[in-house]
Design an enzyme around this catalytic site. Structure first.
Site, PDB file in Angstrom:
ATOM      1  N   ASN A 174       0.934  -1.146   0.009  1.00 65.05           N
ATOM      2  CA  ASN A 174       0.082  -0.024  -0.168  1.00 65.05           C
ATOM      3  C   ASN A 174       1.096   1.280  -0.111  1.00 65.05           C
ATOM      4  OD1 ASN A 174      -2.338   1.740   0.480  1.00 65.05           O
ATOM      5  ND2 ASN A 174      -1.610   1.942   2.538  1.00 65.05           N
ATOM      6  N   GLU A 175       0.760   1.892  -1.097  1.00 63.09           N
ATOM      7  CA  GLU A 175       1.364   3.395  -1.134  1.00 63.09           C
ATOM      8  C   GLU A 175       2.831   3.631  -1.027  1.00 63.09           C
ATOM      9  OE1 GLU A 175      -0.747   5.393   2.062  1.00 63.09           O
ATOM     10  OE2 GLU A 175      -2.303   6.044   0.753  1.00 63.09           O
ATOM     11  N   ILE A 176       3.725   2.476  -0.760  1.00 63.84           N
ATOM     12  CA  ILE A 176       4.920   2.594  -0.786  1.00 63.84           C
ATOM     13  C   ILE A 176       5.680   3.376  -1.801  1.00 63.84           C
ATOM     14  CG2 ILE A 176       7.369   1.774   0.088  1.00 63.84           C
ATOM     15  CD1 ILE A 176       5.704  -0.563   1.444  1.00 63.84           C
ATOM     16  N   ASP A 233      -4.450   8.403  -5.624  1.00 61.49           N
ATOM     17  CA  ASP A 233      -4.647   8.362  -4.042  1.00 61.49           C
ATOM     18  C   ASP A 233      -4.519   9.932  -3.603  1.00 61.49           C
ATOM     19  OD1 ASP A 233      -3.887   8.286  -1.326  1.00 61.49           O
ATOM     20  OD2 ASP A 233      -2.714   6.402  -1.528  1.00 61.49           O
TER      21      ASP A 233
END
Ligand code: BMA
Length: 930
Positions: free
Chosen positions: A476-478, A558
């Site tokens: 997630n989102e790294i 995002d």
């Protein structure tokens, strides 16, 4: 035994028939002990120490009141689970004995017959131990002991710079309650998250067995079925004219005799044999047997909800000896479909259709582009062993009822049980699934990498046969975090990127590709995708990161913006191929709060409610979430300013907030208003992203953050803990309808655009109308009607009008937009959407509002509620008491003067039907009254 333990008994289990002896360790009378705390109570398997302490009344319900803060001592303590002496084991020289644990949470030293047999360090792995020689030397019936070391203590130890085993100087994390989560393989949100508590539980959280095998007997640990088109490669759209290949393999304990083969029978759901026979190319190596079969028939394909039937098949997979005698058999329910995350370059043909250059980032099911409508799933409870099948089924049904076809199984909870995927297969819900890594840069020492490889392989293989499985994303989102860091300081991110690529582009990509050909892999959830993909290269994917060309559009977005002035400024929303996260938080209902905190705390910003806000971010301006969050504020006032302050700012800006004299009324008004704001903001974004399917960005997905809750707290969820739908869930249900009409308003210029969007695969034809009313409900002008035609997955502009030139006062005006359309095959679709140009916080609007004098009645015979209104009523809100779980067929809607019928879909009723007499109704008007 906990009421709901049964639900997870099946987790990670494989249906297998063999003749070995299996002792279910869940049937033993375990003891949970901590001598230094002087605690010794009956324990359970599967369970967590918190649950056993609750069962034995040592603690109260952990999620009640201040439990999150007051029970940290349990997370910091070391717990031991002791079994009694286990009887019934066979001791004979030709028998092999194994311990099989389908999941241990997390750090345990295990002893059997007083001898240490090993340690565990990964919540998500299946562990097996050969105890044959210990058992043969054991002079009494053996007992098991699992001594757990505190996970927060262990994480701090491993992350300590003076400890050389795991620490890494470039590692970083978004920190919540306990620190150093990145050094351990445990559910990352167990250490706290911005929507959740930090209990960091310990225990044998999955079923566990003792397995005894004679010569030629095997025990099935895991199995995998991969269904793909011949020649298919991960991440690339396959040739839909190629035949299907079914590849199957079984991981087992024991030894197979020479000449072992495999055979399968695949039946349709009416019991007719679709395919039967031996598998070819059977290979046995390292405890796994694999084979495949080319399907020479045409199966009925599996489709997601809204696009076709969910055709499924029952598969029996057998391992057979040289005489064709069955040694083991596994049952799986499968489906034939291809699903690909297409990130290919925009083609000339696409450009000629007006699609902006760059790359695609969308899903294709059976060769068709699909607009993904959905939300993000977080853990249902801090303690998985008590999550029931009913709880999970209710969420899946609620997602489907809200016109969703995809959930993102977010990266820092847990891998979900087969049951969840089975239900998603049945309902047609695609599950974008993630490996459990989030918002941190993880270590890459060899021991860590081999640990995660084992973890990922187990679940990738376990879940691969489900047609609902849509994608594996590495984290997630790294990648988004790295992109933000690169922009700030390119030099220092070089080594961070290398470290990132080792884990997500080497180890985890290969673990997916080595085990499945049918599933696409994306290293990160939010990403600009790849520049190149070459399956023969040592590192097949080269990521694009922020190497972007002006005017081109690439990946998914995002987006969180806590500046309420921007909430309805459509030009502030990201323009991307897919919107995988966006949202705003709101308060859960009074009823949910009242089940979770003491009555004395049930008021606006009480200290218990403030303590539930874990969204500490003080920043109100636009930002894309970074992997390095701002530091956690030190005192509670400052902490509550983050999430709680944003709720107040947003609601004050857009809604009437008459101070109520009654404490409860004051609190419920705040709850209701935050839920309206959340719903409106998310709906405005969903409408914009859906419209994007017909614009240059060709957006093909909108998944809001977040579907569900883990406890009662102000969070982004659309469904509260316990299952109550927030206003957002009803709002999402409406704006996710296949055909929608929506306003796009530019406050500065006063220009209103109205568009119709459709995600159907066939064109629609129909008409759109726009009619103006004053707040009493009187029609203001004749309105306008026009013909509408929308192509497959497309949008079209219907009107552009200048609201400043309208012949009536805008502070006493509301437009009702509607569309009625017919698909080529005759199926009808309709949708309405209100539009008001001036926010309700305006005094002038408030002075023009009329009391709708809402009346609610219930017909027992028709099981129908009827709402009657005498003026325009905004966000009419029906609320049911506690004791019933379900949803209204419509809620949070707008009414012109007249009547509206609403039913309730019940999943569980503990009130014997009495709840219907306690349903209340209110609307925006009530906010204007003291
Ligand atoms: C994103 C998610 C979660 C988080 C949410 C709300 O960062 O991936 O990590 O809970 O936003 O802040």
């Amino acid at each position: 035994m906990f009421v709901s333990v049964a639900a997870f008994l099946g987790l990670f289990a494989v249906a297998a028939v063999t003749s070995e002896t299996i002792i279910d360790l869940g049937d033993e009378r375990w003891i949970l002990q901590n001598p230094s705390l002087d605690i010794s109570v009956p324990g359970s398997v599967p369970s967590h120490a918190h649950l056993d302490l609750l069962e034995n009344k040592i603690i109260d319900e952990p999620t009640y009141g201040l439990g999150d803060l007051e029970l940290r001592w349990i997370a910091y303590a070391n717990w031991t689970y002791l079994s009694p002496a286990i009887s019934g084991l066979i001791t004979s020289s030709d028998i092999s004995t194994y311990l099989v644990f389908n999941g241990i949470d997390t750090f345990a030293n295990i002893s059997f017959c007083d001898q240490s047999i090993g340690t565990t360090n990964n919540q998500f792995r299946q562990w097996t131990f050969d105890v044959t020689s210990i058992l043969s030397n054991c002079t009494k019936p053996p007992a098991l002991a699992l001594s757990f070391i505190s996970a927060p203590v262990m994480a701090n130890y491993l992350g300590n710079l003076s400890n050389p085993t795991l620490n890494c100087s470039t590692c970083f994390e978004a920190q919540y309650e306990f620190t150093d989560r990145l050094f351990i393989r445990k559910e990352q949100s167990d250490f706290g998250w911005d929507w959740g508590p930090a209990f960091a539980p310990a225990g044998i959280w999955q079923p566990a067995y003792i397995v005894q095998l004679k010569h030629k007997e095997i025990y099935v640990l895991n199995s995998m079925v991969d269904i793909y088109r011949r020649g298919q490669l991960n991440n690339l759209p396959p040739d839909q004219t190629e035949p299907w290949i079914v590849n199957a393999s079984v991981d087992y304990l024991g030894a197979l005799p020479d000449g072992t083969g495999m055979r399968t029978t695949i039946m349709d759901t009416s019991g007719q044999i679709f395919l039967s026979g031996p598998l070819s190319d059977v290979i046995t190596a390292n405890g796994t047997i694999t084979g495949d079969v080319l399907v020479d028939k045409t199966p009925d394909l599996w489709w997601p909800s809204g696009h076709g039937d969910q055709n499924l098949y029952n598969m029996t997979l057998e391992i057979v000896d040289g005489q064709n005698k069955s040694l083991a058999s596994v049952q799986k329910r499968i489906g034939f479909r291809t699903i690909v995350l297409n990130q290919g370059v925009i083609t000339d043909e696409q450009s000629s259709q007006g699609i902006a250059p760059g790359a695609n980032w969308h899903f294709e099911i059976n060769g068709h582009e699909i607009f993904c409508k959905g939300s993000n799933l977080v853990p249902l409870d801090p303690f998985w062993p008590r999550v029931t099948e009913d709880d999970m089924e209710f969420l899946i049904k609620s997602a489907i009822a809200a016109n969703q076809n995809m959930l993102r199984v977010w990266a820092s909870g847990s891998y979900l049980p087969d049951f969840f995927y089975d239900m998603a297969d049945e309902y047609g819900l695609l599950l974008w699934s993630e490996l459990e890594f989030s918002d941190a840069l993880y270590p890459t020492v060899p021991s860590f990498l081999s640990n995660v490889r084992e973890e990922a392989q187990y679940h990738i293989r376990r879940l691969n046969h489900h047609p609902s499985l849509a994608l594996w994303a590495g984290n997630n989102e790294i990648e988004l975090g790295l992109d933000i860091l690169t922009e700030e300081d390119p030099e220092s991110t070089v080594s961070a990127k290398q470290q990132y690529e080792k884990l997500f582009l080497d180890v985890l990509l290969h673990t997916v590709y080595d085990n499945s050909r049918s599933i696409s892999y994306s290293p990160s959830s939010t990403t600009n995708g790849y520049i190149s993909l070459n399956h023969s290269a040592p590192l097949p994917m080269v990521e694009r990161y922020i190497n972007l060309s002006a005017g081109s559009i690439y990946g998914d977005s995002d987006y969180y913006n806590y500046d309420p002035t921007q909430a309805f400024n459509i030009s502030s929303y990201p323009v991307a191929r897919f919107a995988n996260e966006f949202g705003f938080h709101s308060q859960p209902s009074y009823q949910t709060w009242s089940s979770s905190i003491p009555a004395s705390e049930l008021h606006f910003n009480s200290s218990t409610i403030l303590s539930r806000n874990h969204h500490y971010t003080l920043n109100t301006s636009t930002f894309l979430t970074s992997a390095v969050d701002p530091p956690v504020p030190e005192n509670q006032t400052e902490m509550s300013l983050g999430g709680m302050g944003q709720l107040s700012q947003a609601t004050l800006m857009y809604f009437p907030v008459a101070r109520k004299l009654d404490r409860r009324a004051n609190f419920t008004a705040q709850i209701y208003t935050t839920q309206i704001f959340q719903s409106e903001f998310d709906r405005s974004q969903i409408a914009a992203y859906r419209r994007g399917s017909g614009q240059a960005q060709r957006t093909l997905g909108a998944l809001y953050w977040q579907l569900n809750d883990i406890w009662a707290a102000p969070t982004w969820s659309s469904i509260e803990v316990g299952g109550r739908w927030k206003l957002l869930h009803y709002g999402a249900r409406d704006i996710f309808k296949p055909v929608v009409i929506a306003p796009y308003f530019d406050v500065e210029s006063g220009t209103l655009e109205v568009w119709v969007t459709s995600d159907l695969w066939q064109p629609i034809n129909g008409s759109a109308t726009l009619r103006w009313y004053d707040w009493s409900g009187k029609a203001l002008a004749n309105g306008t009607e026009t013909h509408v035609q929308v192509g497959p997955i497309n949008s079209t502009s219907v009107w552009t009008l200048n609201t400043t030139a309208l012949p009536f006062a805008l502070d006493n005006a509301v437009a009702i937009l509607s569309v009625d359309a017919t698909r080529q095959d005759g199926k009808k679709y309709n949708h309405t959407h209100p539009f008001y140009p001036i926010p309700f916080s305006s005094d002038r609007v408030q002075q023009n509002l009329h009391d709708p004098k809402l009346r609610l009645s219930y017909s027992v015979k028709q099981q129908t509620f009827t709402v009657e209104s005498q003026a325009v009523a905004a966000w009419v809100w029906l609320e049911h008491p506690v004791g019933v779980r379900g949803y209204f067929t419509d809620n949070g809607f707008w009414m012109l003067p007249g009547k509206r019928d609403v039913q309730f879909v019940t999943q569980r009723d503990d009130t014997k039907g009495e709840w219907v007499h306690e349903v209340t109704v209110s609307s925006l008007w009530d906010l204007t009254q003291p």
